[in-house]
Design a protein around this motif. Structure first.
Motif, PDB file in Angstrom:
ATOM      1  N   SER A 213       0.817  -1.210   0.000  1.00  0.00           N
ATOM      2  CA  SER A 213       0.000   0.000   0.000  1.00  0.00           C
ATOM      3  C   SER A 213       0.854   1.266   0.000  1.00  0.00           C
ATOM      4  O   SER A 213       0.515   2.249  -0.672  1.00  0.00           O
ATOM      5  CB  SER A 213      -0.943  -0.005   1.209  1.00  0.00           C
ATOM      6  N   GLN A 214       1.952   1.257   0.737  1.00  0.00           N
ATOM      7  CA  GLN A 214       2.836   2.421   0.770  1.00  0.00           C
ATOM      8  C   GLN A 214       3.450   2.696  -0.595  1.00  0.00           C
ATOM      9  O   GLN A 214       3.498   3.839  -1.053  1.00  0.00           O
ATOM     10  CB  GLN A 214       3.959   2.197   1.798  1.00  0.00           C
ATOM     11  N   ILE A 215       3.908   1.656  -1.250  1.00  0.00           N
ATOM     12  CA  ILE A 215       4.582   1.813  -2.540  1.00  0.00           C
ATOM     13  C   ILE A 215       3.610   2.206  -3.644  1.00  0.00           C
ATOM     14  O   ILE A 215       3.919   3.072  -4.474  1.00  0.00           O
ATOM     15  CB  ILE A 215       5.326   0.508  -2.912  1.00  0.00           C
ATOM     16  N   LEU A 216       2.439   1.585  -3.648  1.00  0.00           N
ATOM     17  CA  LEU A 216       1.480   1.833  -4.719  1.00  0.00           C
ATOM     18  C   LEU A 216       0.519   2.985  -4.434  1.00  0.00           C
ATOM     19  O   LEU A 216      -0.047   3.563  -5.357  1.00  0.00           O
ATOM     20  CB  LEU A 216       0.665   0.566  -4.998  1.00  0.00           C
ATOM     21  N   GLY A 217       0.312   3.296  -3.147  1.00  0.00           N
ATOM     22  CA  GLY A 217      -0.651   4.334  -2.803  1.00  0.00           C
ATOM     23  C   GLY A 217      -2.045   3.806  -2.538  1.00  0.00           C
ATOM     24  O   GLY A 217      -3.027   4.559  -2.564  1.00  0.00           O
ATOM     25  N   ALA A 218      -2.155   2.488  -2.280  1.00  0.00           N
ATOM     26  CA  ALA A 218      -3.451   1.880  -1.959  1.00  0.00           C
ATOM     27  C   ALA A 218      -3.785   2.134  -0.496  1.00  0.00           C
ATOM     28  O   ALA A 218      -2.957   2.607   0.274  1.00  0.00           O
ATOM     29  CB  ALA A 218      -3.411   0.383  -2.247  1.00  0.00           C
ATOM     30  N   ARG A 219      -5.016   1.787  -0.105  1.00  0.00           N
ATOM     31  CA  ARG A 219      -5.456   1.978   1.272  1.00  0.00           C
ATOM     32  C   ARG A 219      -5.365   0.648   2.017  1.00  0.00           C
ATOM     33  O   ARG A 219      -6.030  -0.324   1.657  1.00  0.00           O
ATOM     34  CB  ARG A 219      -6.896   2.502   1.305  1.00  0.00           C
TER      35      ARG A 219
ATOM     36  N   PHE B 120       2.948 -10.475  -2.196  1.00  0.00           N
ATOM     37  CA  PHE B 120       2.708  -9.031  -2.256  1.00  0.00           C
ATOM     38  C   PHE B 120       3.858  -8.276  -2.928  1.00  0.00           C
ATOM     39  O   PHE B 120       3.627  -7.249  -3.569  1.00  0.00           O
ATOM     40  CB  PHE B 120       2.410  -8.474  -0.863  1.00  0.00           C
ATOM     41  N   TRP B 121       5.064  -8.791  -2.808  1.00  0.00           N
ATOM     42  CA  TRP B 121       6.200  -8.186  -3.511  1.00  0.00           C
ATOM     43  C   TRP B 121       6.006  -8.310  -5.018  1.00  0.00           C
ATOM     44  O   TRP B 121       6.204  -7.348  -5.770  1.00  0.00           O
ATOM     45  CB  TRP B 121       7.481  -8.876  -3.058  1.00  0.00           C
ATOM     46  N   LEU B 122       5.582  -9.489  -5.452  1.00  0.00           N
ATOM     47  CA  LEU B 122       5.335  -9.706  -6.879  1.00  0.00           C
ATOM     48  C   LEU B 122       4.155  -8.873  -7.379  1.00  0.00           C
ATOM     49  O   LEU B 122       4.212  -8.299  -8.471  1.00  0.00           O
ATOM     50  CB  LEU B 122       5.086 -11.193  -7.149  1.00  0.00           C
ATOM     51  N   LEU B 123       3.079  -8.815  -6.602  1.00  0.00           N
ATOM     52  CA  LEU B 123       1.936  -7.997  -7.005  1.00  0.00           C
ATOM     53  C   LEU B 123       2.343  -6.533  -7.146  1.00  0.00           C
ATOM     54  O   LEU B 123       1.963  -5.859  -8.104  1.00  0.00           O
ATOM     55  CB  LEU B 123       0.801  -8.129  -5.984  1.00  0.00           C
ATOM     56  N   THR B 124       3.146  -6.053  -6.203  1.00  0.00           N
ATOM     57  CA  THR B 124       3.616  -4.671  -6.254  1.00  0.00           C
ATOM     58  C   THR B 124       4.421  -4.437  -7.525  1.00  0.00           C
ATOM     59  O   THR B 124       4.183  -3.473  -8.268  1.00  0.00           O
ATOM     60  CB  THR B 124       4.504  -4.350  -5.031  1.00  0.00           C
ATOM     61  N   ARG B 125       5.356  -5.314  -7.774  1.00  0.00           N
ATOM     62  CA  ARG B 125       6.224  -5.166  -8.945  1.00  0.00           C
ATOM     63  C   ARG B 125       5.440  -5.234 -10.250  1.00  0.00           C
ATOM     64  O   ARG B 125       5.628  -4.402 -11.155  1.00  0.00           O
ATOM     65  CB  ARG B 125       7.290  -6.272  -8.941  1.00  0.00           C
ATOM     66  N   GLU B 126       4.537  -6.203 -10.347  1.00  0.00           N
ATOM     67  CA  GLU B 126       3.808  -6.389 -11.593  1.00  0.00           C
ATOM     68  C   GLU B 126       2.768  -5.305 -11.846  1.00  0.00           C
ATOM     69  O   GLU B 126       2.495  -4.953 -12.986  1.00  0.00           O
ATOM     70  CB  GLU B 126       3.179  -7.777 -11.627  1.00  0.00           C
ATOM     71  N   ILE B 127       2.174  -4.763 -10.784  1.00  0.00           N
ATOM     72  CA  ILE B 127       1.242  -3.640 -10.963  1.00  0.00           C
ATOM     73  C   ILE B 127       2.000  -2.425 -11.473  1.00  0.00           C
ATOM     74  O   ILE B 127       1.546  -1.717 -12.386  1.00  0.00           O
ATOM     75  CB  ILE B 127       0.504  -3.330  -9.644  1.00  0.00           C
ATOM     76  N   LEU B 128       3.168  -2.172 -10.911  1.00  0.00           N
ATOM     77  CA  LEU B 128       3.995  -1.063 -11.398  1.00  0.00           C
ATOM     78  C   LEU B 128       4.385  -1.295 -12.861  1.00  0.00           C
ATOM     79  O   LEU B 128       4.375  -0.357 -13.672  1.00  0.00           O
ATOM     80  CB  LEU B 128       5.253  -0.919 -10.539  1.00  0.00           C
TER      81      LEU B 128
ATOM     82  N   GLU C 171       2.689  -3.022 -15.112  1.00  0.00           N
ATOM     83  CA  GLU C 171       1.495  -2.814 -15.942  1.00  0.00           C
ATOM     84  C   GLU C 171       1.196  -1.329 -16.129  1.00  0.00           C
ATOM     85  O   GLU C 171       0.677  -0.918 -17.167  1.00  0.00           O
ATOM     86  CB  GLU C 171       0.289  -3.506 -15.309  1.00  0.00           C
ATOM     87  N   ARG C 172       1.530  -0.520 -15.134  1.00  0.00           N
ATOM     88  CA  ARG C 172       1.288   0.924 -15.212  1.00  0.00           C
ATOM     89  C   ARG C 172       2.395   1.671 -15.940  1.00  0.00           C
ATOM     90  O   ARG C 172       2.312   2.888 -16.120  1.00  0.00           O
ATOM     91  CB  ARG C 172       1.140   1.499 -13.795  1.00  0.00           C
ATOM     92  N   GLY C 173       3.442   0.944 -16.322  1.00  0.00           N
ATOM     93  CA  GLY C 173       4.567   1.585 -16.976  1.00  0.00           C
ATOM     94  C   GLY C 173       5.381   2.423 -16.017  1.00  0.00           C
ATOM     95  O   GLY C 173       6.047   3.381 -16.421  1.00  0.00           O
ATOM     96  N   ALA C 174       5.345   2.063 -14.729  1.00  0.00           N
ATOM     97  CA  ALA C 174       6.030   2.846 -13.698  1.00  0.00           C
ATOM     98  C   ALA C 174       7.038   2.021 -12.917  1.00  0.00           C
ATOM     99  O   ALA C 174       7.431   2.393 -11.814  1.00  0.00           O
ATOM    100  CB  ALA C 174       4.995   3.440 -12.740  1.00  0.00           C
ATOM    101  N   LEU C 175       7.486   0.905 -13.485  1.00  0.00           N
ATOM    102  CA  LEU C 175       8.413   0.027 -12.767  1.00  0.00           C
ATOM    103  C   LEU C 175       9.831   0.583 -12.818  1.00  0.00           C
ATOM    104  O   LEU C 175      10.403   0.743 -13.898  1.00  0.00           O
ATOM    105  CB  LEU C 175       8.393  -1.372 -13.385  1.00  0.00           C
ATOM    106  N   PRO C 176      10.412   0.914 -11.662  1.00  0.00           N
ATOM    107  CA  PRO C 176      11.799   1.411 -11.639  1.00  0.00           C
ATOM    108  C   PRO C 176      12.757   0.320 -12.114  1.00  0.00           C
ATOM    109  O   PRO C 176      12.543  -0.859 -11.843  1.00  0.00           O
ATOM    110  CB  PRO C 176      12.040   1.734 -10.159  1.00  0.00           C
ATOM    111  N   THR C 177      13.792   0.712 -12.817  1.00  0.00           N
ATOM    112  CA  THR C 177      14.769  -0.274 -13.287  1.00  0.00           C
ATOM    113  C   THR C 177      15.494  -0.934 -12.123  1.00  0.00           C
ATOM    114  O   THR C 177      15.978  -2.057 -12.238  1.00  0.00           O
ATOM    115  CB  THR C 177      15.794   0.390 -14.222  1.00  0.00           C
TER     116      THR C 177
ATOM    117  N   TYR D 244      13.130  -1.678  -3.311  1.00  0.00           N
ATOM    118  CA  TYR D 244      12.145  -2.374  -2.489  1.00  0.00           C
ATOM    119  C   TYR D 244      12.526  -3.853  -2.348  1.00  0.00           C
ATOM    120  O   TYR D 244      11.901  -4.726  -2.942  1.00  0.00           O
ATOM    121  CB  TYR D 244      10.755  -2.251  -3.113  1.00  0.00           C
ATOM    122  N   PRO D 245      13.541  -4.153  -1.558  1.00  0.00           N
ATOM    123  CA  PRO D 245      13.975  -5.554  -1.392  1.00  0.00           C
ATOM    124  C   PRO D 245      12.849  -6.433  -0.848  1.00  0.00           C
ATOM    125  O   PRO D 245      12.029  -5.983  -0.041  1.00  0.00           O
ATOM    126  CB  PRO D 245      15.121  -5.448  -0.377  1.00  0.00           C
ATOM    127  N   LEU D 246      12.835  -7.663  -1.293  1.00  0.00           N
ATOM    128  CA  LEU D 246      11.833  -8.613  -0.809  1.00  0.00           C
ATOM    129  C   LEU D 246      11.872  -8.713   0.711  1.00  0.00           C
ATOM    130  O   LEU D 246      10.835  -8.870   1.362  1.00  0.00           O
ATOM    131  CB  LEU D 246      12.077  -9.982  -1.446  1.00  0.00           C
TER     132      LEU D 246
END
Length: 224
Positions: A101-107, A188-196, A198-204, A210-212
């Motif tokens: 939630s912190q990384i993506l901005g979810a509640r 949740f680490w994978l969901l975070t990474r893959e959502i980013l 999909e949004r075109g916002a994944l940091p290289t 964001y270590p596992l």
């Protein structure tokens, strides 16, 4: 909402074809215990089960787990971060949910779910009334109050489900070990990474930023 809905639109998850390329190496899934189920199996979960161990534990098919994470990430990426509510009362799920939630901005709604959060506009106190566009649950039984309220409001529900979980009212189930601290961290680490992604916002340098390990909850004597 109907269970495991397959209608394709902008608010309903759709199935994805099985792929041979996993999001992380198979060994990473196995080390985290993502595939370890329980001694019980609900009929709707049977399609995700790979085998039964000699000790009676059902084992999930890792490739199907991987596919569902991809589908869930694609689906959740369609929503604005503030429209996603993540509910978790399970001890080992709290840190992963908070990091997600912190990384993506979810509640994030962790700990006890106060009745009325999704259904009572006049709710006052520690928690406020929310109107999310989608809800992500860690456990359909422990988080059943949130499940019930989201279903009553017609809010799409994504849920982590183990072999003994009910998927009633769930629109998109992610089969996995939803009890283990390493399993929940990896999911949740994978969901975070893959959502980013999909949004075109994944940091290289996502893995450095964001270590596992920062998603893994400390050990607890509590069983919840």
């Amino acid at each position: 909402m109907s269970t495991e809905s397959t209608t394709q639109n902008n608010t309903t998850p759709s199935a994805a074809p099985t792929t041979t390329e996993l999001l992380v190496p198979m060994d990473e899934y196995l080390k985290a215990g993502v595939h370890i189920g329980t001694p019980s199996k609900m009929k709707p979960i049977a399609k995700f089960v790979y085998r039964v161990r000699n000790d009676g534990l059902f084992v999930l098919d890792v490739r199907k787990v991987d596919d569902r994470i991809k589908v869930a990430a694609k689906f959740l990426s369609r929503f604005e971060p503030s429209e996603i509510a993540v509910v978790c009362a399970r001890i080992y799920g709290i840190r992963p949910v908070q990091r997600f939630s912190q990384i993506l901005g979810a509640r994030a709604i962790t700990g006890r779910f106060i009745p009325g959060i999704f259904t009572n506009p006049s709710l006052k106190g520690k928690e406020e009334f929310l109107e999310p566009k989608v809800v992500l649950l860690v456990d359909t039984y422990i988080d059943r109050q949130a499940l019930s309220e989201a279903a009553a409001r017609g809010i799409p529900i994504v849920a982590l489900v183990d072999t003994d979980s009910s998927i009633r009212h769930v629109d998109l189930a992610i089969p996995c070990n939803n009890r283990g601290r390493k399993s929940l961290a990896l999911i949740f680490w994978l969901l975070t990474r893959e959502i980013l992604r999909e949004r075109g916002a994944l940091p290289t340098n996502f893995e450095e930023m964001y270590p596992l390990s920062t998603f893994v909850s400390p050990r607890s004597r509590k069983i919840i």
